[in-house]
Every structure is written in C-alpha cells, then in structure tokens.
Design a protein around this motif. Sequence first.
Motif, PDB file in Angstrom:
ATOM      1  N   GLU A 173      65.245 -24.155 127.113  1.00 22.32           N
ATOM      2  CA  GLU A 173      63.776 -24.181 127.262  1.00 22.32           C
ATOM      3  C   GLU A 173      63.334 -24.320 128.736  1.00 22.32           C
ATOM      4  OE1 GLU A 173      59.867 -24.726 125.972  1.00 22.32           O
ATOM      5  OE2 GLU A 173      61.672 -24.231 124.697  1.00 22.32           O
ATOM      6  N   ASN A 174      62.819 -23.112 128.993  1.00 25.64           N
ATOM      7  CA  ASN A 174      62.593 -22.996 130.439  1.00 25.64           C
ATOM      8  C   ASN A 174      61.530 -24.028 130.859  1.00 25.64           C
ATOM      9  OD1 ASN A 174      64.494 -21.130 131.274  1.00 25.64           O
ATOM     10  ND2 ASN A 174      63.036 -19.415 130.257  1.00 25.64           N
ATOM     11  N   PRO A 175      61.542 -24.715 132.102  1.00 28.63           N
ATOM     12  CA  PRO A 175      60.488 -25.857 132.442  1.00 28.63           C
ATOM     13  C   PRO A 175      59.252 -25.165 133.152  1.00 28.63           C
ATOM     14  CG  PRO A 175      62.131 -25.573 134.211  1.00 28.63           C
ATOM     15  CD  PRO A 175      62.692 -24.647 133.074  1.00 28.63           C
ATOM     16  N   VAL A 176      58.251 -25.679 133.121  1.00 31.40           N
ATOM     17  CA  VAL A 176      56.924 -25.235 133.670  1.00 31.40           C
ATOM     18  C   VAL A 176      57.200 -24.795 135.060  1.00 31.40           C
ATOM     19  CG1 VAL A 176      54.798 -25.938 134.497  1.00 31.40           C
ATOM     20  CG2 VAL A 176      55.509 -26.708 132.227  1.00 31.40           C
ATOM     21  N   ALA A 177      56.767 -23.488 135.516  1.00 29.90           N
ATOM     22  CA  ALA A 177      56.924 -23.103 136.541  1.00 29.90           C
ATOM     23  C   ALA A 177      55.723 -23.191 137.585  1.00 29.90           C
ATOM     24  CB  ALA A 177      57.423 -21.389 136.726  1.00 29.90           C
ATOM     25  N   THR A 178      54.464 -23.193 136.989  1.00 24.40           N
ATOM     26  CA  THR A 178      53.537 -23.442 137.857  1.00 24.40           C
ATOM     27  C   THR A 178      52.406 -24.306 136.943  1.00 24.40           C
ATOM     28  OG1 THR A 178      52.198 -21.279 136.870  1.00 24.40           O
ATOM     29  CG2 THR A 178      53.781 -21.216 138.865  1.00 24.40           C
ATOM     30  N   LEU A 179      51.375 -24.848 137.882  1.00 24.07           N
ATOM     31  CA  LEU A 179      50.615 -25.668 137.219  1.00 24.07           C
ATOM     32  C   LEU A 179      49.167 -25.165 137.937  1.00 24.07           C
ATOM     33  CD1 LEU A 179      48.898 -27.988 135.976  1.00 24.07           C
ATOM     34  CD2 LEU A 179      49.834 -29.489 137.868  1.00 24.07           C
ATOM     35  N   GLN A 180      48.310 -24.878 137.103  1.00 25.22           N
ATOM     36  CA  GLN A 180      47.030 -24.283 137.589  1.00 25.22           C
ATOM     37  C   GLN A 180      45.872 -25.233 137.247  1.00 25.22           C
ATOM     38  OE1 GLN A 180      49.639 -22.033 136.302  1.00 25.22           O
ATOM     39  NE2 GLN A 180      48.346 -21.253 135.417  1.00 25.22           N
ATOM     40  N   LEU A 181      45.217 -25.549 138.311  1.00 22.63           N
ATOM     41  CA  LEU A 181      43.917 -26.546 138.475  1.00 22.63           C
ATOM     42  C   LEU A 181      42.825 -25.796 138.950  1.00 22.63           C
ATOM     43  CD1 LEU A 181      45.555 -29.737 139.507  1.00 22.63           C
ATOM     44  CD2 LEU A 181      45.080 -29.224 137.190  1.00 22.63           C
ATOM     45  N   CYS A 182      41.834 -25.835 138.230  1.00 16.99           N
ATOM     46  CA  CYS A 182      40.609 -25.156 138.790  1.00 16.99           C
ATOM     47  C   CYS A 182      39.184 -26.132 138.625  1.00 16.99           C
ATOM     48  CB  CYS A 182      40.283 -23.671 138.004  1.00 16.99           C
ATOM     49  SG  CYS A 182      39.027 -22.566 138.550  1.00 16.99           S
ATOM     50  N   VAL A 183      38.487 -26.186 139.764  1.00 15.98           N
ATOM     51  CA  VAL A 183      37.339 -26.822 139.839  1.00 15.98           C
ATOM     52  C   VAL A 183      36.198 -26.080 140.487  1.00 15.98           C
ATOM     53  CG1 VAL A 183      36.336 -28.927 140.595  1.00 15.98           C
ATOM     54  CG2 VAL A 183      38.589 -28.979 140.242  1.00 15.98           C
ATOM     55  N   GLY A 184      35.552 -25.485 139.660  1.00 15.53           N
ATOM     56  CA  GLY A 184      34.363 -24.601 139.971  1.00 15.53           C
ATOM     57  C   GLY A 184      34.996 -23.174 140.712  1.00 15.53           C
ATOM     58  N   PRO A 185      34.643 -22.875 141.860  1.00 14.90           N
ATOM     59  CA  PRO A 185      35.221 -21.634 142.551  1.00 14.90           C
ATOM     60  C   PRO A 185      36.553 -22.006 143.246  1.00 14.90           C
ATOM     61  CG  PRO A 185      33.479 -22.819 143.839  1.00 14.90           C
ATOM     62  CD  PRO A 185      33.694 -23.471 142.699  1.00 14.90           C
ATOM     63  N   ASP A 186      37.113 -23.246 142.940  1.00 22.19           N
ATOM     64  CA  ASP A 186      38.409 -23.667 143.676  1.00 22.19           C
ATOM     65  C   ASP A 186      39.710 -23.673 142.913  1.00 22.19           C
ATOM     66  OD1 ASP A 186      37.408 -23.974 146.639  1.00 22.19           O
ATOM     67  OD2 ASP A 186      36.297 -25.521 145.551  1.00 22.19           O
ATOM     68  N   CYS A 187      40.445 -23.022 142.902  1.00 25.72           N
ATOM     69  CA  CYS A 187      41.580 -22.910 142.241  1.00 25.72           C
ATOM     70  C   CYS A 187      42.922 -23.228 142.829  1.00 25.72           C
ATOM     71  CB  CYS A 187      41.980 -21.368 141.265  1.00 25.72           C
ATOM     72  SG  CYS A 187      43.196 -21.599 140.141  1.00 25.72           S
ATOM     73  N   LEU A 188      43.914 -24.203 142.491  1.00 24.13           N
ATOM     74  CA  LEU A 188      45.153 -24.371 142.868  1.00 24.13           C
ATOM     75  C   LEU A 188      46.122 -23.889 141.967  1.00 24.13           C
ATOM     76  CD1 LEU A 188      47.096 -26.052 144.707  1.00 24.13           C
ATOM     77  CD2 LEU A 188      46.921 -27.988 143.354  1.00 24.13           C
ATOM     78  N   ILE A 189      47.104 -23.208 142.495  1.00 25.86           N
ATOM     79  CA  ILE A 189      48.297 -22.727 141.521  1.00 25.86           C
ATOM     80  C   ILE A 189      49.448 -23.453 142.439  1.00 25.86           C
ATOM     81  CG2 ILE A 189      49.862 -20.887 140.734  1.00 25.86           C
ATOM     82  CD1 ILE A 189      47.319 -19.089 140.826  1.00 25.86           C
ATOM     83  N   TYR A 190      50.128 -24.481 141.917  1.00 24.56           N
ATOM     84  CA  TYR A 190      51.239 -25.423 142.375  1.00 24.56           C
ATOM     85  C   TYR A 190      52.322 -24.837 141.589  1.00 24.56           C
ATOM     86  CZ  TYR A 190      53.557 -29.784 143.598  1.00 24.56           C
ATOM     87  OH  TYR A 190      54.420 -30.404 144.138  1.00 24.56           O
ATOM     88  N   GLN A 191      53.391 -24.505 142.510  1.00 24.62           N
ATOM     89  CA  GLN A 191      54.716 -23.941 142.025  1.00 24.62           C
ATOM     90  C   GLN A 191      55.700 -25.110 141.720  1.00 24.62           C
ATOM     91  OE1 GLN A 191      54.889 -20.746 144.961  1.00 24.62           O
ATOM     92  NE2 GLN A 191      55.679 -19.674 143.253  1.00 24.62           N
ATOM     93  N   LEU A 192      55.423 -26.065 140.669  1.00 21.03           N
ATOM     94  CA  LEU A 192      56.227 -26.929 140.359  1.00 21.03           C
ATOM     95  C   LEU A 192      57.931 -26.712 140.543  1.00 21.03           C
ATOM     96  CD1 LEU A 192      54.125 -28.606 137.352  1.00 21.03           C
ATOM     97  CD2 LEU A 192      54.679 -29.610 139.763  1.00 21.03           C
ATOM     98  N   LEU A 193      58.201 -25.675 139.947  1.00 24.55           N
ATOM     99  CA  LEU A 193      59.644 -25.465 139.984  1.00 24.55           C
ATOM    100  C   LEU A 193      60.113 -25.188 141.412  1.00 24.55           C
ATOM    101  CD1 LEU A 193      61.711 -24.929 137.563  1.00 24.55           C
ATOM    102  CD2 LEU A 193      61.371 -22.362 137.865  1.00 24.55           C
ATOM    103  N   HIS A 194      59.516 -25.185 142.351  1.00 19.52           N
ATOM    104  CA  HIS A 194      59.988 -25.006 143.731  1.00 19.52           C
ATOM    105  C   HIS A 194      59.676 -26.045 144.764  1.00 19.52           C
ATOM    106  CE1 HIS A 194      61.761 -20.830 142.530  1.00 19.52           C
ATOM    107  NE2 HIS A 194      60.585 -20.610 141.959  1.00 19.52           N
ATOM    108  N   THR A 195      58.917 -26.770 144.189  1.00 18.06           N
ATOM    109  CA  THR A 195      58.490 -27.934 145.119  1.00 18.06           C
ATOM    110  C   THR A 195      59.410 -29.141 145.337  1.00 18.06           C
ATOM    111  OG1 THR A 195      56.790 -29.499 145.561  1.00 18.06           O
ATOM    112  CG2 THR A 195      57.774 -29.801 143.084  1.00 18.06           C
ATOM    113  N   GLU A 196      59.527 -29.621 146.565  1.00 19.43           N
ATOM    114  CA  GLU A 196      60.536 -30.678 147.026  1.00 19.43           C
ATOM    115  C   GLU A 196      60.323 -31.937 146.285  1.00 19.43           C
ATOM    116  OE1 GLU A 196      57.143 -30.772 150.123  1.00 19.43           O
ATOM    117  OE2 GLU A 196      57.996 -29.567 148.855  1.00 19.43           O
TER     118      GLU A 196
END
Length: 203
Positions: A67-90
């Motif tokens: 079961e591969n873990p989540v690689a990216t978490l995307q959060l979007c608030v209006g015109p602003d989006c974050l793509i957080y690469q959880l798999l590669h974070t410290e």
Amino acid sequence: MAVSIVDYELPHDTHNVYDVSFHGDRIHTLVTHSSSVVDSWLAQTNLQSRIVGLDVEWRPNYNRSIENPVATLQLCVGPDCLIYQLLHTEHIPQALHAFLANRSYTFVGVGIGSDVEKLLLDYGLHVANAVDLAVFAAHRFDSTELRNAGLKGLARQMLGKEVQKPNRITMSRWDNQWLTCDQVQYACVDAFLSFEIARHLNV
C-alpha cells in the motif's frame, strides 16, 4: 483552451510556483516538500473563506500486498493552491497539523473520507471537519444519482465545467521528487474544483 499552465521555473531546490488557468480562473500554485515553505503558505494565504478544497495523490498500487503512502497533499483556498510533497518532506510542520485539526475550517472533496483516513494512517494527520461533496449534493438535491458522482460529474452538473482526467496522469508516478507540469495542473484543478463546488453548494 480550457486549461493551461505557466511554470515560473524558480531557481530553488525547495519549491516552485505555477499559474494554472482553468475555464477563465487563474490558480496560483505552490509545489514544495519544505515544511518551512508550507508554514509560510499557511501564514500568508487568506483563509477567511473557511472552506478548503482537499485532495491527495499517491503512486498507484499494482501489488495488493503493498500500500503506497500518500505522496502529495493538495489544499486549495480560492485562487491559491498548495501541493505539499509529503513523501519527500523532512518533517510535517505543527502548523499544518493544527490547521487540519481546526474545526473552524471545512475541508471538502469527493470521496474525501478515504483520503482523510489515508492521511491519518500514513502521516498521523487528523482532518477534523471533512465534507464529502457528493454526499452533500445528494442530500441537497435529494438525488441518489449524485451520491455516486465523481469530481468530473459534479463539476459538470454543478459548475457546467468539463475537466479531463487522463489515465496517464491519474496513474502516474506521484512519488517522483519533481512533478511534471501535467501532474501539477491535474492536482491543482482537482483541489480547486472541490473548493468551487463547495462554494456553489454553500457548504
């Protein structure tokens, strides 16, 4: 063209910025694996709407025993989006834990229950207030058909917008350290559509 992307090609190892255009909307998108950059995004983004589009991606599972873990978490608030690469974070910043656990915010998506469960299992990230848009729309319009609708179907019915979800991107290597423009565009649009559908439904 209904969707396009501009890559700012920043000279940083920690993050990059893109502008994704989708049916006339421009979504400013930050891609990062850095916890400090995530801290800055949370501090600087206008979070007054209280609605946040949420989505995750991971490398497809071709072996039932893995079961591969989540690689990216995307959060979007209006015109602003974050793509957080959880798999590669410290490490995952405390500010993100606090944000996701804050019941003042409503995190929205289609099939969000399984995404939220996977975030908790893989990273201990607890999303306190999640709303499945398909279930919400089904209740709102008393429609069993909507309960089974995917994001693509809901976007068409609620917003009148068509979105393409090509299999070559859906099933791509989300665990790569450097995402392609196609992946960034896909991940951003999914989270943005969740936000827009929730806004349309007055979640």
